[in-house]
Design a protein around this motif. Structure first.
Motif, PDB file in Angstrom:
ATOM      1  N   ALA A 289      61.097 -69.202  -5.529  1.00 19.15           N
ATOM      2  CA  ALA A 289      60.868 -68.848  -4.130  1.00 19.15           C
ATOM      3  C   ALA A 289      60.621 -70.080  -3.281  1.00 19.15           C
ATOM      4  O   ALA A 289      61.132 -70.198  -2.155  1.00 19.15           O
ATOM      5  CB  ALA A 289      59.688 -67.878  -4.024  1.00 19.15           C
ATOM      6  N   MET A 290      59.840 -71.017  -3.803  1.00 23.86           N
ATOM      7  CA  MET A 290      59.569 -72.232  -3.050  1.00 23.86           C
ATOM      8  C   MET A 290      60.842 -73.029  -2.814  1.00 23.86           C
ATOM      9  O   MET A 290      61.089 -73.524  -1.702  1.00 23.86           O
ATOM     10  CB  MET A 290      58.523 -73.078  -3.777  1.00 23.86           C
ATOM     11  CG  MET A 290      57.116 -72.483  -3.727  1.00 23.86           C
ATOM     12  SD  MET A 290      55.879 -73.510  -4.585  1.00 23.86           S
ATOM     13  CE  MET A 290      55.943 -75.032  -3.599  1.00 23.86           C
ATOM     14  N   LEU A 291      61.673 -73.157  -3.832  1.00 20.93           N
ATOM     15  CA  LEU A 291      62.905 -73.926  -3.679  1.00 20.93           C
ATOM     16  C   LEU A 291      63.845 -73.254  -2.690  1.00 20.93           C
ATOM     17  O   LEU A 291      64.477 -73.922  -1.863  1.00 20.93           O
ATOM     18  CB  LEU A 291      63.573 -74.091  -5.042  1.00 20.93           C
ATOM     19  CG  LEU A 291      62.815 -74.972  -6.042  1.00 20.93           C
ATOM     20  CD1 LEU A 291      63.522 -74.972  -7.398  1.00 20.93           C
ATOM     21  CD2 LEU A 291      62.680 -76.403  -5.534  1.00 20.93           C
ATOM     22  N   LEU A 292      63.943 -71.925  -2.757  1.00 21.05           N
ATOM     23  CA  LEU A 292      64.796 -71.202  -1.817  1.00 21.05           C
ATOM     24  C   LEU A 292      64.287 -71.331  -0.385  1.00 21.05           C
ATOM     25  O   LEU A 292      65.071 -71.367   0.560  1.00 21.05           O
ATOM     26  CB  LEU A 292      64.887 -69.725  -2.215  1.00 21.05           C
ATOM     27  CG  LEU A 292      65.736 -69.414  -3.453  1.00 21.05           C
ATOM     28  CD1 LEU A 292      65.545 -67.974  -3.886  1.00 21.05           C
ATOM     29  CD2 LEU A 292      67.218 -69.695  -3.168  1.00 21.05           C
ATOM     30  N   ALA A 293      62.970 -71.423  -0.228  1.00 20.87           N
ATOM     31  CA  ALA A 293      62.374 -71.551   1.106  1.00 20.87           C
ATOM     32  C   ALA A 293      62.321 -73.002   1.577  1.00 20.87           C
ATOM     33  O   ALA A 293      61.905 -73.270   2.708  1.00 20.87           O
ATOM     34  CB  ALA A 293      60.969 -70.949   1.111  1.00 20.87           C
ATOM     35  N   GLY A 294      62.704 -73.928   0.715  1.00 22.54           N
ATOM     36  CA  GLY A 294      62.692 -75.337   1.078  1.00 22.54           C
ATOM     37  C   GLY A 294      61.313 -75.966   1.068  1.00 22.54           C
ATOM     38  O   GLY A 294      61.042 -76.906   1.818  1.00 22.54           O
ATOM     39  N   VAL A 295      60.433 -75.472   0.198  1.00 23.71           N
ATOM     40  CA  VAL A 295      59.065 -75.984   0.089  1.00 23.71           C
ATOM     41  C   VAL A 295      58.911 -76.647  -1.276  1.00 23.71           C
ATOM     42  O   VAL A 295      59.186 -76.024  -2.305  1.00 23.71           O
ATOM     43  CB  VAL A 295      58.020 -74.857   0.237  1.00 23.71           C
ATOM     44  CG1 VAL A 295      56.617 -75.446   0.299  1.00 23.71           C
ATOM     45  CG2 VAL A 295      58.305 -74.009   1.458  1.00 23.71           C
ATOM     46  N   GLU A 296      58.457 -77.894  -1.301  1.00 27.34           N
ATOM     47  CA  GLU A 296      58.379 -78.631  -2.561  1.00 27.34           C
ATOM     48  C   GLU A 296      56.959 -78.980  -2.983  1.00 27.34           C
ATOM     49  O   GLU A 296      56.765 -79.541  -4.056  1.00 27.34           O
ATOM     50  CB  GLU A 296      59.189 -79.930  -2.449  1.00 27.34           C
ATOM     51  CG  GLU A 296      60.674 -79.718  -2.213  1.00 27.34           C
ATOM     52  CD  GLU A 296      61.433 -81.020  -2.119  1.00 27.34           C
ATOM     53  OE1 GLU A 296      60.775 -82.080  -2.047  1.00 27.34           O
ATOM     54  OE2 GLU A 296      62.675 -80.983  -2.125  1.00 27.34           O
ATOM     55  N   ARG A 297      55.962 -78.650  -2.172  1.00 28.51           N
ATOM     56  CA  ARG A 297      54.588 -79.101  -2.448  1.00 28.51           C
ATOM     57  C   ARG A 297      53.692 -77.904  -2.728  1.00 28.51           C
ATOM     58  O   ARG A 297      53.626 -76.956  -1.934  1.00 28.51           O
ATOM     59  CB  ARG A 297      54.050 -79.885  -1.240  1.00 28.51           C
ATOM     60  CG  ARG A 297      52.692 -80.531  -1.494  1.00 28.51           C
ATOM     61  CD  ARG A 297      52.865 -81.732  -2.415  1.00 28.51           C
ATOM     62  NE  ARG A 297      51.612 -82.487  -2.554  1.00 28.51           N
ATOM     63  CZ  ARG A 297      50.818 -82.411  -3.617  1.00 28.51           C
ATOM     64  NH1 ARG A 297      51.133 -81.613  -4.627  1.00 28.51           N
ATOM     65  NH2 ARG A 297      49.735 -83.153  -3.681  1.00 28.51           N
ATOM     66  N   ILE A 298      52.973 -77.945  -3.856  1.00 30.20           N
ATOM     67  CA  ILE A 298      52.018 -76.885  -4.193  1.00 30.20           C
ATOM     68  C   ILE A 298      50.750 -77.514  -4.747  1.00 30.20           C
ATOM     69  O   ILE A 298      50.798 -78.444  -5.563  1.00 30.20           O
ATOM     70  CB  ILE A 298      52.624 -75.865  -5.194  1.00 30.20           C
ATOM     71  CG1 ILE A 298      51.625 -74.733  -5.484  1.00 30.20           C
ATOM     72  CG2 ILE A 298      53.099 -76.544  -6.476  1.00 30.20           C
ATOM     73  CD1 ILE A 298      52.239 -73.558  -6.233  1.00 30.20           C
ATOM     74  N   VAL A 299      49.600 -77.017  -4.296  1.00 28.68           N
ATOM     75  CA  VAL A 299      48.291 -77.458  -4.770  1.00 28.68           C
ATOM     76  C   VAL A 299      47.583 -76.233  -5.320  1.00 28.68           C
ATOM     77  O   VAL A 299      47.374 -75.257  -4.589  1.00 28.68           O
ATOM     78  CB  VAL A 299      47.470 -78.102  -3.633  1.00 28.68           C
ATOM     79  CG1 VAL A 299      46.113 -78.563  -4.150  1.00 28.68           C
ATOM     80  CG2 VAL A 299      48.234 -79.279  -3.017  1.00 28.68           C
ATOM     81  N   MET A 300      47.210 -76.283  -6.589  1.00 25.76           N
ATOM     82  CA  MET A 300      46.650 -75.114  -7.269  1.00 25.76           C
ATOM     83  C   MET A 300      45.215 -75.371  -7.692  1.00 25.76           C
ATOM     84  O   MET A 300      44.898 -76.453  -8.195  1.00 25.76           O
ATOM     85  CB  MET A 300      47.486 -74.785  -8.515  1.00 25.76           C
ATOM     86  CG  MET A 300      48.932 -74.464  -8.225  1.00 25.76           C
ATOM     87  SD  MET A 300      49.981 -74.578  -9.715  1.00 25.76           S
ATOM     88  CE  MET A 300      50.106 -76.374  -9.879  1.00 25.76           C
ATOM     89  N   VAL A 301      44.364 -74.379  -7.529  1.00 22.92           N
ATOM     90  CA  VAL A 301      42.977 -74.516  -7.953  1.00 22.92           C
ATOM     91  C   VAL A 301      42.840 -74.055  -9.400  1.00 22.92           C
ATOM     92  O   VAL A 301      43.555 -73.153  -9.858  1.00 22.92           O
ATOM     93  CB  VAL A 301      42.040 -73.717  -7.024  1.00 22.92           C
ATOM     94  CG1 VAL A 301      42.191 -72.217  -7.235  1.00 22.92           C
ATOM     95  CG2 VAL A 301      40.586 -74.143  -7.230  1.00 22.92           C
ATOM     96  N   ASN A 302      41.938 -74.688 -10.117  1.00 20.36           N
ATOM     97  CA  ASN A 302      41.656 -74.330 -11.494  1.00 20.36           C
ATOM     98  C   ASN A 302      40.195 -74.641 -11.758  1.00 20.36           C
ATOM     99  O   ASN A 302      39.486 -75.145 -10.881  1.00 20.36           O
ATOM    100  CB  ASN A 302      42.578 -75.101 -12.443  1.00 20.36           C
ATOM    101  CG  ASN A 302      42.797 -74.399 -13.768  1.00 20.36           C
ATOM    102  OD1 ASN A 302      41.938 -74.432 -14.642  1.00 20.36           O
ATOM    103  ND2 ASN A 302      43.950 -73.760 -13.929  1.00 20.36           N
ATOM    104  N   THR A 303      39.729 -74.371 -12.959  1.00 19.71           N
ATOM    105  CA  THR A 303      38.333 -74.622 -13.290  1.00 19.71           C
ATOM    106  C   THR A 303      38.107 -76.072 -13.694  1.00 19.71           C
ATOM    107  O   THR A 303      38.988 -76.724 -14.259  1.00 19.71           O
ATOM    108  CB  THR A 303      37.866 -73.710 -14.433  1.00 19.71           C
ATOM    109  OG1 THR A 303      36.531 -74.075 -14.817  1.00 19.71           O
ATOM    110  CG2 THR A 303      38.769 -73.831 -15.643  1.00 19.71           C
TER     111      THR A 303
END
Length: 228
Positions: free
Chosen positions: A105-119
């Motif tokens: 979905a990100m690639l199709l929308a042209g978005v390459e940056r993701i920041v994910m929260v974890n423990t």
């Protein structure tokens, strides 16, 4: 000094926007003039005060790449604030079970940056879980499910998930009673300036927004918590 909106992306998508951290991220966005798309599974009314240029998108399943693509249209970065609650144990709500569809979905929308929260207890991607996380993963109920989900995300990254994206896995100390103080980040505890003490949702959201624009920890999993 408080960061200015120049430190942040112009428009972010917040996955899990109705939760505590998600709401903290949205508060920072409103205060800083950052446009947001708040992605929720249901009940969009839980996200109140939606400024002009912002929107709420209902995506019941993270496996629905088409719905995600539509929700991500026009954003600069994705920030996840997902966790496991009594109402979100279904695989369709879990990031670990749907990383392929999120990436597509990100690639199709042209978005390459993701920041994910974890423990903060998570190991680096590619490394086995530590003793503390294994203990919490063995606990029945929501706590154990949450620990297993967070480790599953780490494992997936270590096996190449999201490899076409610029990702950051934030191993974070944060809760509703955390101090509203700027957190610091380190690759490891040895020689680090930070501690195990948590920061507030708003403070962590501010750090995640900054990292989404700064790209200091691309394909990395920093430890982020209060300064000693």
């Amino acid at each position: 000094m408080n960061p200015t909106s120049a430190s942040f992306p112009k428009h972010v998508a917040v996955v899990g926007a109705a939760g505590g951290l998600g709401q903290g991220i949205l508060r920072v966005c409103r205060a800083s003039g950052v446009r947001f798309t708040a992605i929720v599974r249901s009940r969009p009314e839980r996200v109140a005060d939606v400024p002009e240029g912002c929107r709420v998108a209902v995506v019941p399943s993270l496996a629905d790449a088409d719905a995600l693509t539509a929700a991500l249209h026009g954003v600069d970065a994705v920030i996840t604030a997902t966790g496991v609650t009594a109402s979100s144990r279904d695989p369709s709500a879990l990031l670990s079970a749907n990383m392929d569809s999120v990436e597509d979905a990100m690639l199709l929308a042209g978005v390459e940056r993701i920041v994910m929260v974890n423990t903060l207890l998570s190991s680096l991607p590619g490394q086995p879980a530590g003793r503390a996380l294994r203990f919490f993963a063995s606990v029945p109920g929501t706590m154990g499910s949450g620990a297993r989900e967070q480790h599953a995300v780490v494992q997936a990254l270590g096996q190449g998930a999201l490899s076409s994206l610029r990702w950051t896995l934030v191993r974070a100390a944060t809760n509703a009673r955390g101090k509203d103080a700027p957190p610091v980040a380190s690759h490891d505890w040895q020689g680090a300036a930070n501690s195990w003490w948590p920061v507030s949702y708003d403070a962590m959201g501010r750090w995640m927004l900054q990292e989404a624009a700064a790209n200091r920890f691309v394909r990395a999993a920093p430890l982020v918590s209060r300064r000693r």
